[in-house]
Motif scaffolding. Structure first.
Motif, PDB file in Angstrom:
ATOM      1  N   LEU A  51       0.802  -1.216   0.000  1.00 41.53           N
ATOM      2  CA  LEU A  51       0.000   0.000   0.000  1.00 41.53           C
ATOM      3  C   LEU A  51       0.836   1.267   0.000  1.00 41.53           C
ATOM      4  O   LEU A  51       0.527   2.237  -0.701  1.00 41.53           O
ATOM      5  CB  LEU A  51      -0.930   0.008   1.216  1.00 41.53           C
ATOM      6  CG  LEU A  51      -2.171  -0.878   1.150  1.00 41.53           C
ATOM      7  CD1 LEU A  51      -2.875  -0.872   2.497  1.00 41.53           C
ATOM      8  CD2 LEU A  51      -3.108  -0.425   0.044  1.00 41.53           C
ATOM      9  N   HIS A  52       1.898   1.277   0.807  1.00 37.86           N
ATOM     10  CA  HIS A  52       2.681   2.518   0.900  1.00 37.86           C
ATOM     11  C   HIS A  52       3.331   2.857  -0.434  1.00 37.86           C
ATOM     12  O   HIS A  52       3.509   4.028  -0.767  1.00 37.86           O
ATOM     13  CB  HIS A  52       3.732   2.421   2.017  1.00 37.86           C
ATOM     14  CG  HIS A  52       4.850   1.477   1.761  1.00 37.86           C
ATOM     15  ND1 HIS A  52       4.788   0.138   2.084  1.00 37.86           N
ATOM     16  CD2 HIS A  52       6.076   1.667   1.185  1.00 37.86           C
ATOM     17  CE1 HIS A  52       5.918  -0.451   1.751  1.00 37.86           C
ATOM     18  NE2 HIS A  52       6.707   0.449   1.197  1.00 37.86           N
ATOM     19  N   GLN A  67       0.773   7.222   5.751  1.00 40.54           N
ATOM     20  CA  GLN A  67       0.399   6.526   6.980  1.00 40.54           C
ATOM     21  C   GLN A  67      -1.069   6.759   7.330  1.00 40.54           C
ATOM     22  O   GLN A  67      -1.769   5.842   7.776  1.00 40.54           O
ATOM     23  CB  GLN A  67       1.308   6.971   8.136  1.00 40.54           C
ATOM     24  CG  GLN A  67       2.752   6.528   7.980  1.00 40.54           C
ATOM     25  CD  GLN A  67       2.878   5.032   7.733  1.00 40.54           C
ATOM     26  OE1 GLN A  67       2.253   4.216   8.423  1.00 40.54           O
ATOM     27  NE2 GLN A  67       3.697   4.643   6.757  1.00 40.54           N
ATOM     28  N   ILE A  70      -3.166   4.609   4.917  1.00 42.39           N
ATOM     29  CA  ILE A  70      -3.132   3.185   5.277  1.00 42.39           C
ATOM     30  C   ILE A  70      -4.031   2.920   6.479  1.00 42.39           C
ATOM     31  O   ILE A  70      -4.748   1.911   6.520  1.00 42.39           O
ATOM     32  CB  ILE A  70      -1.684   2.735   5.547  1.00 42.39           C
ATOM     33  CG1 ILE A  70      -0.891   2.719   4.232  1.00 42.39           C
ATOM     34  CG2 ILE A  70      -1.653   1.351   6.200  1.00 42.39           C
ATOM     35  CD1 ILE A  70       0.588   2.429   4.407  1.00 42.39           C
ATOM     36  N   TYR A  73      -7.574   3.056   5.226  1.00 42.80           N
ATOM     37  CA  TYR A  73      -7.795   1.849   4.413  1.00 42.80           C
ATOM     38  C   TYR A  73      -8.074   0.643   5.314  1.00 42.80           C
ATOM     39  O   TYR A  73      -9.043  -0.098   5.100  1.00 42.80           O
ATOM     40  CB  TYR A  73      -6.566   1.585   3.542  1.00 42.80           C
ATOM     41  CG  TYR A  73      -6.592   0.248   2.814  1.00 42.80           C
ATOM     42  CD1 TYR A  73      -7.091   0.148   1.520  1.00 42.80           C
ATOM     43  CD2 TYR A  73      -6.109  -0.914   3.424  1.00 42.80           C
ATOM     44  CE1 TYR A  73      -7.133  -1.079   0.865  1.00 42.80           C
ATOM     45  CE2 TYR A  73      -6.148  -2.138   2.775  1.00 42.80           C
ATOM     46  CZ  TYR A  73      -6.653  -2.206   1.497  1.00 42.80           C
ATOM     47  OH  TYR A  73      -6.690  -3.421   0.857  1.00 42.80           O
ATOM     48  N   ARG A  74      -7.244   0.445   6.307  1.00 42.36           N
ATOM     49  CA  ARG A  74      -7.392  -0.726   7.183  1.00 42.36           C
ATOM     50  C   ARG A  74      -8.661  -0.656   8.008  1.00 42.36           C
ATOM     51  O   ARG A  74      -9.244  -1.696   8.343  1.00 42.36           O
ATOM     52  CB  ARG A  74      -6.163  -0.850   8.086  1.00 42.36           C
ATOM     53  CG  ARG A  74      -4.923  -1.328   7.333  1.00 42.36           C
ATOM     54  CD  ARG A  74      -3.722  -1.394   8.234  1.00 42.36           C
ATOM     55  NE  ARG A  74      -2.554  -1.907   7.519  1.00 42.36           N
ATOM     56  CZ  ARG A  74      -1.312  -1.856   7.989  1.00 42.36           C
ATOM     57  NH1 ARG A  74      -1.078  -1.321   9.194  1.00 42.36           N
ATOM     58  NH2 ARG A  74      -0.317  -2.346   7.283  1.00 42.36           N
TER      59      ARG A  74
END
Length: 235
Positions: A51-52, A67, A70, A73-74
């Motif tokens: 993802l990064h 960050q 992410i 997203y999570r």
């Protein structure tokens, strides 16, 4: 193909089609950062790479926003996204046949290990795998070469020639090449023939049926065979 002993499978785009869950979770993360992307097809590029890497490459985000993205997203992926997913047809049958023939099977994914484990359990195919290895939640061990090497190091009783990596994106093939093991590129996922061929896998297949024919072929099968049940050896 019987000279291989340890078969590594990528998850997204190889064992299952995760498009809906991944793209909607990316879309959610982008919205939280005031980026509107109405077309999910444009977010298919997030399937496969860490993802990064994707947030940096496709949206030019700095480390702070990566960050944040992410984390957003999570948040959605844990609740919904990981289950908005479908196994490719005939994958359970293939895994069952491989285990019956006593191959050692492992998952090598850039997805965090904890998510990969839950997805495999959800599909009831976790019992076929001796090892499931992904990235860490803190972003470490996310490069495919690191993940493949971790698995190789777990099976020191085998030679490099005993391993083969199966994946649908160039990152899978490059990772295998960097670790000195053979690979199979699958075009039924999210990498094109051109993308995969450009990274020089040992073989390219277009369907799970072709993958099955390749992996369960008679031991006399050679990379030099030009046409074998649709399998394309890469020279």
């Amino acid at each position: 193909m019987s000279h291989y002993q340890v078969i590594l499978f990528d998850l997204d785009g190889t064992l299952s089609d995760p498009k809906t869950g991944i793209t909607k979770s990316v879309q959610y993360a982008l919205e939280k950062l005031n980026i509107v992307e109405p077309f999910l097809d444009k977010l298919e590029c997030f399937i496969g790479p860490p993802l990064h890497v994707s947030f940096a490459e496709f949206y030019n985000m700095d480390e702070e926003n990566i960050q944040k993205a992410i984390e957003w997203y999570r948040e959605r992926f844990k609740e919904k996204g990981m289950y908005e997913n479908e196994l490719y047809e005939d994958i359970p049958e293939l895994l069952k046949l491989l285990k019956e023939r006593q191959y050692t099977l492992a998952v090598a994914t850039s997805k965090p290990t904890v998510f990969a484990e839950k997805i495999l359990q959800y599909f009831h195919i976790d019992q076929y795998f001796d090892l499931i290895v992904g990235s860490n939640l803190d972003g470490t061990r996310s490069a495919k070469a690191e993940i493949i090497q971790y698995i190789i190091d777990k099976y020191k009783q085998y030679e490099l020639a005993d391993f083969i990596m199966i994946g649908d994106r160039k990152h899978d093939i490059i990772g295998a090449n960097n670790c000195g093991v053979d690979s199979v590129g699958v075009t039924y996922g999210y990498g094109s023939f051109e993308e995969l061929n450009g990274t020089k896998p040992a073989y390219i297949v277009n369907s799970v049926a072709e993958l099955k024919n390749l992996l369960l072929a008679a031991p006399s099968y050679s990379k030099n065979v030009i046409d074998f049940v649709g399998v394309k050896p890469v020279e």
